[in-house]
Design a protein around this motif. Structure first.
Motif, mmCIF file in Angstrom:
data_model
loop_
_atom_site.group_PDB
_atom_site.id
_atom_site.type_symbol
_atom_site.label_atom_id
_atom_site.label_comp_id
_atom_site.label_asym_id
_atom_site.label_seq_id
_atom_site.Cartn_x
_atom_site.Cartn_y
_atom_site.Cartn_z
ATOM 1 N N SER A 212 0.809 -1.214 0.000
ATOM 2 C CA SER A 212 0.000 0.000 0.000
ATOM 3 C C SER A 212 0.842 1.262 0.000
ATOM 4 N N ALA A 213 2.144 1.129 0.252
ATOM 5 C CA ALA A 213 3.019 2.300 0.312
ATOM 6 C C ALA A 213 4.441 1.895 -0.031
ATOM 7 N N VAL A 214 5.220 2.865 -0.475
ATOM 8 C CA VAL A 214 6.646 2.685 -0.710
ATOM 9 C C VAL A 214 7.380 3.450 0.375
ATOM 10 N N LEU A 215 8.149 2.740 1.196
ATOM 11 C CA LEU A 215 8.889 3.358 2.288
ATOM 12 C C LEU A 215 10.320 3.618 1.832
ATOM 13 N N THR A 216 10.858 4.768 2.185
ATOM 14 C CA THR A 216 12.206 5.121 1.756
ATOM 15 C C THR A 216 13.088 5.463 2.950
ATOM 16 N N GLY A 217 14.405 5.343 2.738
ATOM 17 C CA GLY A 217 15.382 5.741 3.755
ATOM 18 C C GLY A 217 15.454 4.824 4.948
ATOM 19 N N MET A 218 15.003 3.558 4.806
ATOM 20 C CA MET A 218 14.978 2.647 5.939
ATOM 21 C C MET A 218 16.356 2.020 6.194
ATOM 22 N N VAL A 219 16.536 1.476 7.421
ATOM 23 C CA VAL A 219 17.801 0.873 7.851
ATOM 24 C C VAL A 219 17.564 -0.580 8.225
ATOM 25 N N LEU A 220 18.463 -1.456 7.807
ATOM 26 C CA LEU A 220 18.400 -2.878 8.136
ATOM 27 C C LEU A 220 19.415 -3.193 9.230
ATOM 28 N N ALA A 221 18.977 -3.897 10.283
ATOM 29 C CA ALA A 221 19.864 -4.341 11.362
ATOM 30 C C ALA A 221 19.553 -5.787 11.684
ATOM 31 N N GLU A 222 20.561 -6.535 12.101
ATOM 32 C CA GLU A 222 20.398 -7.956 12.420
ATOM 33 C C GLU A 222 21.067 -8.282 13.744
ATOM 34 N N HIS A 223 20.490 -9.268 14.466
ATOM 35 C CA HIS A 223 21.143 -9.771 15.672
ATOM 36 C C HIS A 223 22.336 -10.607 15.246
ATOM 37 N N THR A 224 23.499 -10.324 15.820
ATOM 38 C CA THR A 224 24.716 -10.992 15.374
ATOM 39 C C THR A 224 24.711 -12.482 15.673
ATOM 40 N N GLU A 225 23.852 -12.936 16.616
ATOM 41 C CA GLU A 225 23.743 -14.355 16.931
ATOM 42 C C GLU A 225 22.419 -14.944 16.454
ATOM 43 N N ARG A 226 21.724 -14.213 15.621
ATOM 44 C CA ARG A 226 20.438 -14.618 15.045
ATOM 45 C C ARG A 226 19.413 -14.970 16.122
ATOM 46 N N LYS A 227 19.411 -14.170 17.186
ATOM 47 C CA LYS A 227 18.393 -14.280 18.221
ATOM 48 C C LYS A 227 17.383 -13.151 18.037
ATOM 49 N N ASN A 228 16.315 -13.179 18.817
ATOM 50 C CA ASN A 228 15.268 -12.179 18.685
ATOM 51 C C ASN A 228 15.823 -10.765 18.828
#
Length: 430
Positions: free
Chosen positions: A341-357
């Motif tokens: 329904s929308a195009v979001l811009t300027g977003m940031v991706l982050a991940e848990h370094t141990e793949r936990k919640n």
């Protein structure tokens, strides 16, 4: 940005026991989550803040997380200066920046010759931090142009487009990898295609009071949702104090309440393309954090200021349901996300370094923060939680561990998005 509507002031209330952190994301397509019991109330709001530091082994051979954060802080300050110089001058060849605290260096990627003004600035910055200027195949402007073209031609087959910070090309995602490949086959730049990546909004501490803090649970008045959203950071705009949260959590004119139905305030502004909203209210310059091994487990940390987001940075989240989670690392910035329904811009991706919640349902709008290296009881604001990747599931942790969906990968709306969405906005510091 939608037109501002009239706002309602949250009624004054005595300081009382505030409940712990935890924000839960709501995921598109999921049915109502089971009702959950509120966590045990936490400390009085005037209790002393405590340090917020990640647990576990410190990367890069640093003696402590504080030492790593000191290095990261210097890298970010240098990155901010380069970013400002690029905006103020001819940054035609600029491709991206990576802060690499484990390697104790800042990497600036540039296509072609570096302008003299940028080279002079890098030389000046090298007095305090190691800075490397590395060659890039494509500039950020070239990648932005190709991103916009793919937006027009993909027909919804792509769920996100990310410019690679090293200027090597784009990384795109789609629920159907084969279909996504066909949509980028004629791309003018190299494209890496990831399949099955499905960003989804993160909806859902429990009984906060004015002045309202970040990281507390809230929902739209009269809503039947058992999972709502989380408050982010206190800001000012147009002479009024407001609370920042996720734009997908409501619409202008709706009234926000805490889970006990105490009125927080009216939603006054929403910017759907940055996934941000402002609730006009008496907001305080603190965010909830927690340590489940401590008694009591929750406290409030003063906000030191706002800072930029760069790949390689270590950050923490503080949602109302998941609580404080560290060991999160920024992977990419300037991402474009398609929600249908929308195009979001300027977003940031982050991940848990141990793949936990790292975040789950109900954490939407909650703080993304980084402890100040000079005083880890004070937090720098980086942004607010927006989406989780439902194709990267993790066992839910925090205050509510069942009846919701969590992930080791999240997308957040950075402070730069707030500045772009709401000109004149300022962070409130404590």
């Amino acid at each position: 940005m939608r037109s501002p509507l009239s706002t309602a002031r949250a009624p004054g209330s005595p300081r009382r026991l505030a409940v712990a952190l935890g924000v839960v994301l709501a995921v598109v397509g999921l049915g109502p989550a089971p009702a959950t019991a509120a966590p045990t109330p936490g400390p009085a709001k005037d209790s002393a803040p405590r340090a917020v530091e990640p647990a576990g082994e410190v990367p890069g051979g640093f003696a402590s997380w504080k030492d790593l954060l000191l290095t990261q802080d210097k890298l970010v300050e240098a990155a901010d200066r380069v970013t400002a110089a690029v905006k103020a001058q001819d940054g035609t060849g600029f491709a991206g920046i990576v802060a690499a605290p484990e390697n104790r260096e800042l990497r600036v990627y540039w296509k072609g010759d570096t302008p003299g003004s940028i080279a002079d600035l890098v030389g000046l910055l090298r007095r305090d931090v190691p800075v490397r200027v590395l060659p890039a195949a494509y500039s950020a402007r070239e990648l932005e142009r190709e991103t916009k073209r793919l937006i027009r031609t993909s027909g919804g087959a792509l769920t996100s487009i990310t410019p690679n910070a090293d200027g090597s090309g784009l990384t795109v995602s789609g629920a159907d990898r084969g279909l996504a490949r066909t949509k980028v086959a004629d791309s003018a730049v190299p494209v890496t295609v990831e399949g099955g990546v499905t960003p989804a909004p993160a909806y859902s501490r429990w009984n906060d009071s004015a002045p309202w803090w970040g990281g507390a649970a809230w929902r739209v008045a009269g809503s039947t949702q058992t999972i709502g959203c989380s408050t982010g950071f206190a800001v000012t705009l147009g002479g009024a104090t407001r609370m920042l949260s996720a734009g997908h959590c409501g619409t202008p004119g709706q009234v926000a309440t805490d889970p006990t139905n105490e009125v927080i305030g009216a939603i006054s502004y929403v910017n759907a393309n940055r996934d941000l909203m402002l609730i006009t209210t008496n907001a305080g310059a603190r965010v909830y954090n927690n340590d489940f091994a401590a008694t009591p487990p929750e406290w409030g940390n003063p906000v030191a200021g706002a800072t930029g987001s760069y790949p390689g940075m270590y950050v923490c989240t503080s949602g109302a349901y998941s609580g404080t989670v560290c060991l999160c690392q920024v992977r990419a910035i300037n991402i474009t996300i398609y929600t249908g329904s929308a195009v979001l811009t300027g977003m940031v991706l982050a991940e848990h370094t141990e793949r936990k919640n790292v975040a789950g349902q109900g954490d939407s709008g909650g703080p993304v923060e980084s402890p100040s290296p000079t005083d880890t009881s004070r937090q720098n604001m980086l942004g607010t939680i927006s989406f989780i990747d439902t194709s990267a599931p993790a066992t839910c942790t925090g205050y509510v561990t069942s009846g919701r969906v969590c992930s080791w990968r999240l997308y957040y709306s950075p402070w730069s998005n707030a500045v772009a969405a709401f000109p004149g906005i300022a962070i409130v510091t404590g």
